[in-house]
Scaffold this motif. Structure first.
Motif, PDB file in Angstrom:
ATOM      1  N   ARG A 142      39.846  24.242  36.940  1.00  0.00           N
ATOM      2  CA  ARG A 142      39.585  22.827  37.190  1.00  0.00           C
ATOM      3  C   ARG A 142      39.603  22.030  35.896  1.00  0.00           C
ATOM      4  O   ARG A 142      40.025  20.902  35.840  1.00  0.00           O
ATOM      5  N   THR A 164      46.065  16.802  40.607  1.00  0.00           N
ATOM      6  CA  THR A 164      45.599  17.602  41.740  1.00  0.00           C
ATOM      7  C   THR A 164      45.387  16.730  42.974  1.00  0.00           C
ATOM      8  O   THR A 164      45.807  17.086  44.079  1.00  0.00           O
ATOM      9  N   ILE A 165      44.748  15.587  42.752  1.00  0.00           N
ATOM     10  CA  ILE A 165      44.475  14.677  43.877  1.00  0.00           C
ATOM     11  C   ILE A 165      45.778  14.184  44.505  1.00  0.00           C
ATOM     12  O   ILE A 165      45.949  14.218  45.727  1.00  0.00           O
ATOM     13  N   PHE A 166      46.719  13.774  43.657  1.00  0.00           N
ATOM     14  CA  PHE A 166      47.960  13.230  44.214  1.00  0.00           C
ATOM     15  C   PHE A 166      48.851  14.327  44.803  1.00  0.00           C
ATOM     16  O   PHE A 166      49.612  14.066  45.736  1.00  0.00           O
ATOM     17  N   ARG A 191      47.685  16.873  46.392  1.00  0.00           N
ATOM     18  CA  ARG A 191      47.120  17.085  47.724  1.00  0.00           C
ATOM     19  C   ARG A 191      47.480  15.911  48.647  1.00  0.00           C
ATOM     20  O   ARG A 191      47.778  16.104  49.824  1.00  0.00           O
ATOM     21  N   ALA A 192      47.475  14.714  48.075  1.00  0.00           N
ATOM     22  CA  ALA A 192      47.826  13.543  48.893  1.00  0.00           C
ATOM     23  C   ALA A 192      49.269  13.639  49.382  1.00  0.00           C
ATOM     24  O   ALA A 192      49.576  13.307  50.530  1.00  0.00           O
ATOM     25  N   THR A 204      49.633  16.350  52.117  1.00  0.00           N
ATOM     26  CA  THR A 204      48.940  16.095  53.391  1.00  0.00           C
ATOM     27  C   THR A 204      49.214  14.688  53.924  1.00  0.00           C
ATOM     28  O   THR A 204      48.508  14.228  54.826  1.00  0.00           O
ATOM     29  N   PRO A 223      50.046  11.827  56.006  1.00  0.00           N
ATOM     30  CA  PRO A 223      50.249  11.811  57.463  1.00  0.00           C
ATOM     31  C   PRO A 223      51.530  11.064  57.837  1.00  0.00           C
ATOM     32  O   PRO A 223      51.960  10.164  57.109  1.00  0.00           O
ATOM     33  N   PHE A 239      36.673  13.430  47.362  1.00  0.00           N
ATOM     34  CA  PHE A 239      37.898  14.066  46.903  1.00  0.00           C
ATOM     35  C   PHE A 239      37.741  15.577  46.837  1.00  0.00           C
ATOM     36  O   PHE A 239      38.497  16.260  46.173  1.00  0.00           O
ATOM     37  N   SER A 252      38.298  17.854  48.967  1.00  0.00           N
ATOM     38  CA  SER A 252      39.400  18.638  49.539  1.00  0.00           C
ATOM     39  C   SER A 252      40.561  18.780  48.572  1.00  0.00           C
ATOM     40  O   SER A 252      41.297  19.750  48.608  1.00  0.00           O
ATOM     41  N   ALA A 253      40.711  17.804  47.670  1.00  0.00           N
ATOM     42  CA  ALA A 253      41.817  17.870  46.721  1.00  0.00           C
ATOM     43  C   ALA A 253      41.651  19.029  45.751  1.00  0.00           C
ATOM     44  O   ALA A 253      42.620  19.545  45.216  1.00  0.00           O
ATOM     45  N   PHE A 254      40.414  19.431  45.507  1.00  0.00           N
ATOM     46  CA  PHE A 254      40.169  20.489  44.532  1.00  0.00           C
ATOM     47  C   PHE A 254      39.913  21.834  45.179  1.00  0.00           C
ATOM     48  O   PHE A 254      39.880  22.852  44.500  1.00  0.00           O
ATOM     49  N   TYR A 299      41.315  14.984  56.216  1.00  0.00           N
ATOM     50  CA  TYR A 299      42.419  14.495  55.380  1.00  0.00           C
ATOM     51  C   TYR A 299      42.599  12.991  55.525  1.00  0.00           C
ATOM     52  O   TYR A 299      42.910  12.298  54.563  1.00  0.00           O
ATOM     53  N   PHE A 338      40.245  11.495  53.321  1.00  0.00           N
ATOM     54  CA  PHE A 338      40.677  11.690  51.934  1.00  0.00           C
ATOM     55  C   PHE A 338      41.702  10.624  51.530  1.00  0.00           C
ATOM     56  O   PHE A 338      41.605  10.016  50.466  1.00  0.00           O
ATOM     57  N   HIS A 339      42.672  10.363  52.414  1.00  0.00           N
ATOM     58  CA  HIS A 339      43.706   9.357  52.100  1.00  0.00           C
ATOM     59  C   HIS A 339      43.094   7.958  52.027  1.00  0.00           C
ATOM     60  O   HIS A 339      43.478   7.152  51.177  1.00  0.00           O
ATOM     61  N   LEU A 376      41.208   7.703  48.728  1.00  0.00           N
ATOM     62  CA  LEU A 376      42.135   7.532  47.607  1.00  0.00           C
ATOM     63  C   LEU A 376      42.596   6.075  47.521  1.00  0.00           C
ATOM     64  O   LEU A 376      42.645   5.487  46.441  1.00  0.00           O
TER      65      LEU A 376
END
Lengths: 110, 199
Positions: free
Chosen positions: A4, A12-14, A16-17, A20, A22, B111, B113-115, B129, B132-133, B136
């Motif tokens: 981490r 990492t955040i982007f 995952r974005a 995922t 939608p 956030f 879930s991102a980690f 999710y 999460f979006h 963000l």
């Protein structure tokens, strides 16, 4: 935890974005867009230009026949003097028009 | 085999084919609407209005699409101009988007879930999710709109800096600055969470 600390949390955040993200269901959206499209056939650029040119020529011909160009041309002064007050007035008019245009652009939704 | 974007665009220009344009809308509506949600602090109604205006403007101006850039980039350029125009009017009416970001406490954002890279997608619910979006988008809403756009296009859409420069119609150096400053600002906004100071 050690991983981490080495990874940029934003990456990492982007990541995952992205993975995922939608799918936004089209539903009524697509139909409403198509319904709002302008009706009627759109002219090609050359057609638009040709029509504009044709009407301009027709307008010039009409103006030549019906407009008393020669009589009016004698009314145009051969010379005129710009006074400081006239210059000030012209500057004021230009300023007002520019101000109005800026205001219209700022408040317009276009 | 699906028809290429350029073939569909040609049909729209040549025959005023609404079905061809509907196919283009179908192809790009999801990513454009998602991006606009990210750029408007997840304001779904506003994002959809902007997306609809974008497609209508694209239809009107489609003859000017040169094909040198991707159709999606061209759409994003129109969408960005729409958004800038909208917020300029909103600013005049004192309805700034910044209020969206400021009203959202960072401690409320999630956030995790991102980690949690060990989590499989099946273990995390769709609602999780979705949240999460939205979180963000709310975190991004605190940034100036040009930083938000540059950051979203760079980090989410993975556009090159040159593409972003073309979309936003700004110099390449400005794009680099926006991305750098945007990352710093976003990291600062998330700093409390990163250090674990917020639950």
């Amino acid at each position: 935890m050690s991983t981490r600390n080495n990874i940029d949390p934003l990456d990492t955040i982007f990541a995952r974005a992205r993975s995922t993200e939608p799918y936004v269901v089209a539903g009524e959206f697509s139909a409403s867009v198509i319904k709002a499209l302008p009706k009627g056939r759109r002219l090609m650029d050359w057609q638009d230009a040709a029509i504009t040119l044709a009407f301009t020529v027709a307008g010039c011909i009409l103006a030549y026949w019906f407009f008393p160009v020669e009589r009016l041309s004698h009314l145009v002064p051969n010379q005129f003097v710009i006074t400081p007050m006239m210059l000030l007035g012209m500057t004021g008019c230009v300023g007002a028009v520019c101000g109005g245009a800026y205001w219209a652009a700022e408040t317009s939704k276009l | 085999m699906s028809i290429s974007d350029q073939a569909l665009i040609d049909r729209v220009i040549k025959d005023d084919n609404h079905l061809a344009f509907a196919e283009l809308v179908k192809r790009y509506q999801s990513q454009l609407r998602y991006s606009l949600r990210q750029l408007t602090g997840w304001n779904e109604a506003l994002a959809d209005d902007l997306a609809q205006e974008t497609f209508i403007k694209a239809y009107r101006a489609i003859a000017s699409f040169e094909g040198s850039a991707k159709f999606s980039s061209w759409l994003y350029r129109i969408a960005y101009n729409q958004m800038v125009s909208h917020f300029r009017v909103a600013r005049n009416r004192e309805l700034s988007l910044d209020s969206v970001g400021n009203d959202t406490a960072l401690s409320d954002l999630n956030f995790e879930s991102a980690f949690d890279l060990s989590d499989s997608d099946t273990q995390v619910s769709a609602e999780h999710y979705q949240q999460f979006h939205q979180d963000l988008a709310k975190a991004m809403a605190g940034l100036p709109q040009n930083q938000r756009m540059a950051l979203h296009m760079h980090l989410h859409r993975e556009c090159t800096q040159q593409e972003i420069s073309d979309i936003m119609n700004i110099p390449l150096g400005t794009v680099k600055t926006l991305i750098t400053r945007g990352k710093i600002s976003l990291r600062e906004r998330l700093a409390d969470w990163q250090t674990g100071e917020t639950p």
